[in-house]
Scaffold this active site. Structure first.
Site, mmCIF file in Angstrom:
data_model
loop_
_atom_site.group_PDB
_atom_site.id
_atom_site.type_symbol
_atom_site.label_atom_id
_atom_site.label_comp_id
_atom_site.label_asym_id
_atom_site.label_seq_id
_atom_site.Cartn_x
_atom_site.Cartn_y
_atom_site.Cartn_z
ATOM 1 N N GLY A 178 -12.532 74.169 31.465
ATOM 2 C CA GLY A 178 -11.139 74.436 31.106
ATOM 3 C C GLY A 178 -10.165 73.937 32.164
ATOM 4 N N GLU A 223 -19.683 72.368 29.611
ATOM 5 C CA GLU A 223 -19.910 73.377 28.564
ATOM 6 C C GLU A 223 -21.257 73.242 27.870
ATOM 7 O OE1 GLU A 223 -17.206 71.724 29.195
ATOM 8 O OE2 GLU A 223 -15.502 73.107 29.189
#
Ligand code: NAI
Length: 695
Positions: free
Chosen positions: A102, A125
């Protein structure tokens, strides 16, 4: 506040501040949005710099928020990125040290990105079975190109900031002696009046003949990702950055992200991620417990385990003295280590210089006086209490005060070993797994009198040796081997009732185990289990075993080391070939004990093997031998080849539902050796409450 705001001339500087890595938790997101809004409302401010305090720009989502509604509470990461991207004043991400997940997605939503060299840039991720869900799959290809973005997103591997030269990811990478904030503010002043504001979303991904490249990527990734759906989903979403309009690509990414987050594979990977972090926390040993310094190690016994353990220390830069009883055994042990390093060097994974360094850290002796000054000594002699007694008495006599005395015993009572010394507080079990230089697991056995500082030091050492340390209490076999014994018993009973080794191995390998029980036995040496069983026949005659494994050893079939075990082996080849002799022995044994062989389904094989682990795990948990169910899962994921995508035996049982596990166990309790299926009271209790081991 988890982001600070200050104004430097006409530039607002927002510093994310959420240690340790500025995870983008709710408070940080809220503060960042407030900072941008404040800067927009201030006429004196012409540009906005976003950076991170301490050791990172941002490591991405705040893991403490995982599985909590906070992650979705506004402002979400999407909203924060949107606020940055729609700013009417230029927003500059000033990146250093770590910019991942992020954090990178936020930076991609900014108008400009500047960075220090050496910053680790990644979208990791996929390692949690996910894909970047805040625009990363759509924006990264627009600045680094399709191929590089795909590699980064499918692998999750970090790339150093200076490696992005020639791409549009960074507008400037400063020199290593620059002050990031000063340089970023100077950059901001330079671009303050440039209009229109550049936005990553407005760029196009140009890749000639992208369809051919994408198809090639799909094929390769599909072949490599096995049971995991995430890598292929990463390819599909990155593909959307070329084939779809930006808004549609973002929508598609969101949809696939929400799908992946619900998959059992991602849930298991996230469980393992937390379990690993939790394993190093011991409730009564606080994180600030003082540790002892480990600068010199000694190892007693230069056999299979001693050699591998020595390599661990040396790889971490800690010098090692090996002690043996005979010069010949010592020379052989050191020669084996040397050969292992030579092989690594031949494969190009070790330079000549590093090789010399590592070999230079190893020395040998036959004399206890030479190891007296070591900070830790790890005993890896024969698995025999008499031999351990003699070794620990000598260690007690010579080792300097404060030295940690560790035993690599795999089954013996660490409390008894500690009591051979006058300093039981310094004694701890360090159960390495074979091959010790490869396997990640280190079971740390906490004796009744093991000092808290010794435990804290051993846990810290496990990290330094790049191991996953899991604490176990004292019992026969500790967590891992105590459970595997039940699994092996079931595997033996299955042979008596109708299976052949190949069928059992294939069924559990299909379930996802790295290796079935019989191939594993051949690799580890079937004589080890034979030796343990012989002890059990005397000490615990009530425990029943199938005789097939004993008969196998009586045939001299110890495994790969004798080129014959449950399977046949050809010289120089580890491939297992079904053995007619062994299969005949198994069938004859069934007849000898009067068991009519029947066809057994793969489902029954897997249930009996896995649930036997689960039931013993529940007993271990109830007795306090393991502190938590997730510790048991870590032991199995890192030491026994349990499929990662199933999260470990206890997590897997939770996903099946404990009531369902118990129902299956009841069924097997009606069969032969039903006593093996006496359910652990903890499991019965949890099932009745509708709970799982991990909830
Ligand atoms: P090994 O037989 O390969 O090596 C033992 C070594 O200790 C031999 O080189 C022997 O010469 C030496 N030794 C024996 N008595 C000694 C003494 N009094 N002083 C100094 N050296 C002495 O055995 P291995 O497999 O390395 O096992 C060692 C220990 O590690 C055992 O306690 C075993 O249970 C444990 N272990 C073994 C694992 C395996 O897979 N082999 C896995 C985990 C633990």
């Amino acid at each position: 506040m988890s982001a600070e705001y200050l104004v430097n001339g006409s530039v607002a500087v927002i510093t994310l501040n959420n240690p340790p890595v500025n995870g983008l938790g709710l408070e940080t997101r809220t503060a960042a949005v407030a900072g941008i809004r404040r800067a927009l409302a201030d006429d004196a401010v012409k540009a906005i710099v976003i950076t991170g305090a301490g050791k990172a720009f941002s490591g991405g989502a705040d893991i403490k928020e995982f599985n909590s509604p906070k992650a979705l509470t506004e402002p979400s990461l999407h909203s924060l990125i949107q606020v940055a991207e729609s700013s009417t004043k230029p927003v500059i991400a000033a990146i250093h040290t770590v910019c991942m997940g992020g954090g990178l997605e936020l930076a991609l939503g900014c108008n400009y990105r500047v960075a220090m060299p050496g910053a680790q840039i990644a979208l990791p991720e996929v390692k949690l079975g996910l894909l970047p869900g805040a625009g990363g799959t759509q924006r990264l290809p627009r600045v680094v190109g399709l191929e590089m973005a795909l590699n980064m997103i499918v692998s999750g591997t970090p790339v150093l900031s200076e490696k992005f030269a020639g791409t549009a990811l960074f507008d400037e990478v400063f020199s290593s002696d620059a002050n990031l904030i000063d340089a970023a503010v100077a950059f901001a002043n330079k671009v303050a009046d440039v209009r229109p504001l550049p936005r990553v979303r407005d760029r196009k991904v140009n890749y000639p003949n992208h369809e051919a490249f994408l198809q090639f990527s799909r094929n390769t990734v599909k072949a490599m990702s096995g049971a995991f759906p995430a890598p292929l989903e990463c390819v599909e979403t990155v593909a959307a950055s070329v084939t779809k309009k930006f808004e549609d690509g973002i929508k598609f990414e969101r949809e696939r992200f929400l799908h992946l987050i619900q998959t059992p594979e991602s849930k298991s990977l996230r469980h393992a991620f937390f379990a690993e972090r939790l394993a190093s926390k011991i409730p009564d040993v606080p994180g600030d417990t003082p540790t002892r310094e480990i600068k010199q190690a000694a190892i007693i016994g230069a056999g299979t385990m001693g050699g591998g353990i020595a390599m661990n220390f040396v790889n971490a830069g800690i010098p090692v003295i090996l002690l043996e009883t005979r010069q010949e055994a010592l020379d052989k042990g050191i020669a084996t280590i040397r050969k292992n390093y030579e092989n690594t060097m031949k494969k190009g994974k070790l330079t000549q210089e590093k090789f010399e360094q590592r070999v230079g850290l190893i020395s040998g002796t036959l004399n206890y006086a030479d190891i007296a000054q070591a900070d830790i000594v790890v005993e890896a002699v024969f698995e025999d209490m008499g031999v351990k007694e003699s070794v620990f008495k000598q260690l007690d006599a010579v080792m300097k005060p404060g030295a940690i005395l560790a035993s690599n015993t795999s089954t013996l009572d660490v409390n008894k070993i500690a009591d051979f010394t006058s300093r039981p507080q310094d004694v701890v079990g360090t159960h390495f797994f074979s091959p010790a230089n490869v396997m990640k697991l280190l079971e740390i056995v906490r004796g009744a009198k093991t000092g808290k500082d010794v435990l804290a030091t051993t846990l810290a050492l496990s990290k330094k040796l790049r191991k996953t340390g899991v604490v176990s209490g004292v019992c026969d076999g500790f967590i891992g081997n105590r459970m595997i014994e039940q699994y092996s018993r079931q595997a033996g009973f299955l042979l008596e009732e109708g299976c052949l080794p190949e069928q059992v191995d294939k069924a559990v390998e299909k379930f996802g185990f790295a290796m079935g029980p019989f191939r594993m036995g051949d690799l580890a040496g079937n004589d080890i289990g034979w030796y343990i069983r012989k002890r059990r026949y005397v000490e615990s005659p009530e425990i029943t075993y199938s005789k097939t494994a004993d008969l196998l050893c009586e045939m001299g079939r110890y495994g790969q080391k004798t080129s014959a075990g449950w399977y046949d082996y050809k010289a120089g080849d580890r491939k297992a070939y079904a053995s007619q002799d062994v299969n005949d022995m198994i069938v004859k044994h069934s007849a000898d004990i009067g068991v009519e062989r029947r066809k057994i389904s793969d489902e029954e094989i897997v249930e009996r093997l896995v649930y036997s682990l689960v039931n013993e795990g529940a007993l271990i948990l109830e007795e306090g031998i393991a502190m938590r169910a997730s510790d048991i899962d870590m032991v199995y994921l890192t030491g026994y080849g349990f499929p990662v995508f199933r999260g470990g035996p206890m997590f897997y049982a939770d996903t099946v539902g404990l009531a369902n596990v118990l129902m299956a166990m009841e069924k097997y309790a009606k069969g032969r050796h039903g006593d093996a299926w006496k359910p652990a009271p903890l499991m019965v209790r949890l099932a009745a409450e509708g709970k799982g081991f991990n909830s």
